[in-house]
Design an enzyme around this catalytic site. Structure first.
Site, PDB file in Angstrom:
ATOM      1  N   ARG A   1      10.945  -4.921   4.777  1.00 51.39           N
ATOM      2  CA  ARG A   1      10.648  -3.495   4.329  1.00 51.39           C
ATOM      3  C   ARG A   1      11.396  -2.464   5.259  1.00 51.39           C
ATOM      4  O   ARG A   1      11.835  -2.764   6.301  1.00 51.39           O
ATOM      5  CB  ARG A   1       9.135  -3.246   4.935  1.00 51.39           C
ATOM      6  CG  ARG A   1       8.851  -1.755   4.865  1.00 51.39           C
ATOM      7  CD  ARG A   1       7.357  -1.547   4.814  1.00 51.39           C
ATOM      8  NE  ARG A   1       6.526  -2.119   5.667  1.00 51.39           N
ATOM      9  CZ  ARG A   1       5.286  -2.315   5.815  1.00 51.39           C
ATOM     10  NH1 ARG A   1       4.625  -1.561   4.801  1.00 51.39           N
ATOM     11  NH2 ARG A   1       4.748  -2.979   6.902  1.00 51.39           N
TER      12      ARG A   1
ATOM     13  N   LYS B   1       0.818  -1.255   0.229  1.00 49.73           N
ATOM     14  CA  LYS B   1      -0.076   0.087  -0.092  1.00 49.73           C
ATOM     15  C   LYS B   1       0.868   1.156  -0.054  1.00 49.73           C
ATOM     16  O   LYS B   1       0.577   2.085  -0.750  1.00 49.73           O
ATOM     17  CB  LYS B   1      -0.944   0.267   1.336  1.00 49.73           C
ATOM     18  CG  LYS B   1      -2.104  -0.925   1.279  1.00 49.73           C
ATOM     19  CD  LYS B   1      -3.135  -0.844   2.411  1.00 49.73           C
ATOM     20  CE  LYS B   1      -2.455  -0.873   3.800  1.00 49.73           C
ATOM     21  NZ  LYS B   1      -2.178  -2.034   4.263  1.00 49.73           N
TER      22      LYS B   1
ATOM     23  N   ARG C   1      10.412  -0.651  10.820  1.00 52.41           N
ATOM     24  CA  ARG C   1       9.409  -0.386  11.876  1.00 52.41           C
ATOM     25  C   ARG C   1       9.182  -1.274  12.878  1.00 52.41           C
ATOM     26  O   ARG C   1       9.447  -2.561  12.841  1.00 52.41           O
ATOM     27  CB  ARG C   1       7.844  -0.499  11.034  1.00 52.41           C
ATOM     28  CG  ARG C   1       7.479   0.794  10.171  1.00 52.41           C
ATOM     29  CD  ARG C   1       6.481   0.691   9.445  1.00 52.41           C
ATOM     30  NE  ARG C   1       5.237   0.045   9.773  1.00 52.41           N
ATOM     31  CZ  ARG C   1       4.028  -0.169   9.384  1.00 52.41           C
ATOM     32  NH1 ARG C   1       3.803   0.384   8.182  1.00 52.41           N
ATOM     33  NH2 ARG C   1       3.045  -0.806   9.983  1.00 52.41           N
TER      34      ARG C   1
ATOM     35  N   ARG D   1      -1.108  -9.096  12.711  1.00 54.37           N
ATOM     36  CA  ARG D   1      -1.620  -7.942  12.065  1.00 54.37           C
ATOM     37  C   ARG D   1      -2.568  -8.317  10.696  1.00 54.37           C
ATOM     38  O   ARG D   1      -3.491  -7.991  10.298  1.00 54.37           O
ATOM     39  CB  ARG D   1      -0.755  -6.858  11.327  1.00 54.37           C
ATOM     40  CG  ARG D   1      -0.146  -5.952  12.496  1.00 54.37           C
ATOM     41  CD  ARG D   1       1.194  -5.309  12.305  1.00 54.37           C
ATOM     42  NE  ARG D   1       1.186  -4.471  11.270  1.00 54.37           N
ATOM     43  CZ  ARG D   1       2.242  -4.171  10.238  1.00 54.37           C
ATOM     44  NH1 ARG D   1       3.592  -4.732  10.728  1.00 54.37           N
ATOM     45  NH2 ARG D   1       2.019  -3.585   9.169  1.00 54.37           N
TER      46      ARG D   1
ATOM     47  N   ARG E   1     -10.458   0.796   8.210  1.00 51.40           N
ATOM     48  CA  ARG E   1      -9.804  -0.442   8.613  1.00 51.40           C
ATOM     49  C   ARG E   1     -10.904  -1.438   9.405  1.00 51.40           C
ATOM     50  O   ARG E   1     -10.773  -2.776   9.530  1.00 51.40           O
ATOM     51  CB  ARG E   1      -8.619  -0.620   9.497  1.00 51.40           C
ATOM     52  CG  ARG E   1      -7.332  -0.806   8.776  1.00 51.40           C
ATOM     53  CD  ARG E   1      -6.112  -0.644   9.758  1.00 51.40           C
ATOM     54  NE  ARG E   1      -5.069  -1.034   9.535  1.00 51.40           N
ATOM     55  CZ  ARG E   1      -3.893  -0.582   9.036  1.00 51.40           C
ATOM     56  NH1 ARG E   1      -3.985   0.780   8.791  1.00 51.40           N
ATOM     57  NH2 ARG E   1      -2.674  -1.340   8.842  1.00 51.40           N
TER      58      ARG E   1
HETATM   59  P1  AMP Z   1       0.049   1.059   8.803  1.00 48.09           P
HETATM   60  O1  AMP Z   1       1.200   1.983   8.732  1.00 48.09           O
HETATM   61  O2  AMP Z   1      -1.325   1.193   7.961  1.00 48.09           O
HETATM   62  O3  AMP Z   1       0.381  -0.561   8.479  1.00 48.09           O
HETATM   63  O4  AMP Z   1      -0.755   1.031  10.250  1.00 48.09           O
HETATM   64  C1  AMP Z   1       0.066   0.551  11.172  1.00 48.09           C
HETATM   65  C2  AMP Z   1      -0.658   0.278  12.653  1.00 48.09           C
HETATM   66  O5  AMP Z   1      -1.257   1.508  12.994  1.00 48.09           O
HETATM   67  C3  AMP Z   1      -1.712  -0.680  12.640  1.00 48.09           C
HETATM   68  O6  AMP Z   1      -1.420  -2.009  12.630  1.00 48.09           O
HETATM   69  C4  AMP Z   1      -2.608  -0.252  13.460  1.00 48.09           C
HETATM   70  O7  AMP Z   1      -2.236  -0.679  14.767  1.00 48.09           O
HETATM   71  C5  AMP Z   1      -2.645   1.471  13.565  1.00 48.09           C
HETATM   72  N1  AMP Z   1      -3.732   1.893  12.463  1.00 48.09           N
HETATM   73  C6  AMP Z   1      -3.217   2.452  11.366  1.00 48.09           C
HETATM   74  N2  AMP Z   1      -4.698   2.885  10.816  1.00 48.09           N
HETATM   75  C7  AMP Z   1      -5.307   2.592  11.438  1.00 48.09           C
HETATM   76  C8  AMP Z   1      -6.867   2.409  11.433  1.00 48.09           C
HETATM   77  N3  AMP Z   1      -7.596   3.024  10.420  1.00 48.09           N
HETATM   78  N4  AMP Z   1      -7.574   1.906  12.411  1.00 48.09           N
HETATM   79  C9  AMP Z   1      -6.974   1.486  13.505  1.00 48.09           C
HETATM   80  N5  AMP Z   1      -5.942   1.390  13.555  1.00 48.09           N
HETATM   81  C10 AMP Z   1      -4.922   1.805  12.581  1.00 48.09           C
END
Ligand code: AMP
Length: 214
Positions: free
Chosen positions: A127, A13, A160, A171, A88
């Site tokens: 990553r 993404k 990360r 996840r 999400r």
């Molecule tokens: P990402 O960078 O999109 O992979 O997000 C990293 C982490 O941030 C996720 O595993 C969640 O813990 C949190 N997170 C990001 N976006 C959301 C969302 N829309 N709803 C809930 N948690 C989120």
């Protein structure tokens, strides 16, 4: 162009988001980036979000939805936006529908990046991200020219905290349970664009751009 990018962790993404926002000149709204920024700054929001993120769990809806609602009111979203990592949950999707309808706006497409689990884990573990500009690399598939250094800005690359095997597996599980129902939600609305995310990044982008047109 008002777009959503859906897909499990490691689907690419972030990589596709960079290319899409450049092509369509729209802001990239990543809720994960917003949380990481807040963690870096040590804000209350960052502290709360980190508790969930480190465990591979979703941050509660009430914390996420208001952030996105505020962000969408900003001037730069007038011509469109790309939401990456939001919504999400079905609840977040419905909240987004509400705020957009209040603003008199409609989504154009929801891009669904589909990738098998085995590929996802390898992608997420390898990553690396630039600390300064956020550019995404992979140690095997898209390495930087110089190890540990960003090609674009010369910043240091890092991994990360939540890109460990255990957390990525959690996840992915969370994605199947809480996020996947959004696929049918948007398919029923006729907005879904299914993309095979297992190909290389340029072919994926080509397919997306062809479907979206200009
Ligand atoms: P990402 O960078 O999109 O992979 O997000 C990293 C982490 O941030 C996720 O595993 C969640 O813990 C949190 N997170 C990001 N976006 C959301 C969302 N829309 N709803 C809930 N948690 C989120």
């Amino acid at each position: 162009m008002r777009l959503i990018l859906l897909g499990p962790p490691g689907a690419g993404k972030g990589t596709q988001a960079s290319a899409i926002v450049e092509e369509y000149a729209i802001p990239h709204i990543s809720t994960g980036d917003i949380f990481r920024e807040n963690i870096k700054k040590g804000t209350e929001l960052g502290k709360k979000a980190k508790e969930y993120m480190d465990k591979g769990l979703l941050v509660p809806d009430e914390l996420v939805i208001s952030i996105v609602e505020d962000r969408l009111q900003k001037e730069d979203c007038k011509e469109g936006f790309l939401l990456d990592g939001f919504p999400r949950t079905l609840n977040q999707g419905e909240a987004l529908d509400k705020v957009l309808s209040q603003m008199g706006l409609k989504l154009d497409r929801v891009i669904n990046l589909d990738v098998e689990k085995e590929i996802l884990i390898g992608r997420a573990i390898g990553r690396r991200i630039c600390k300064d500009c956020g550019e995404v690399y992979h140690i095997k598939f898209t390495p930087p020219k110089e190890e540990g250094i960003c090609d674009k800005c010369g910043g240091k690359l890092h991994q990360r905290d939540d890109d460990t095997v255990e957390t990525v597996e959690r996840r992915i599980e969370v994605y199947h349970k809480q996020t996947e129902p959004l696929i049918d939600y948007y398919r029923e609305k006729g907005l879904l664009l299914d993309i095979d995310g297992s190909k290389d990044k340029d072919s994926i982008f080509e397919e997306i751009a062809k479907a979206l047109g200009k």
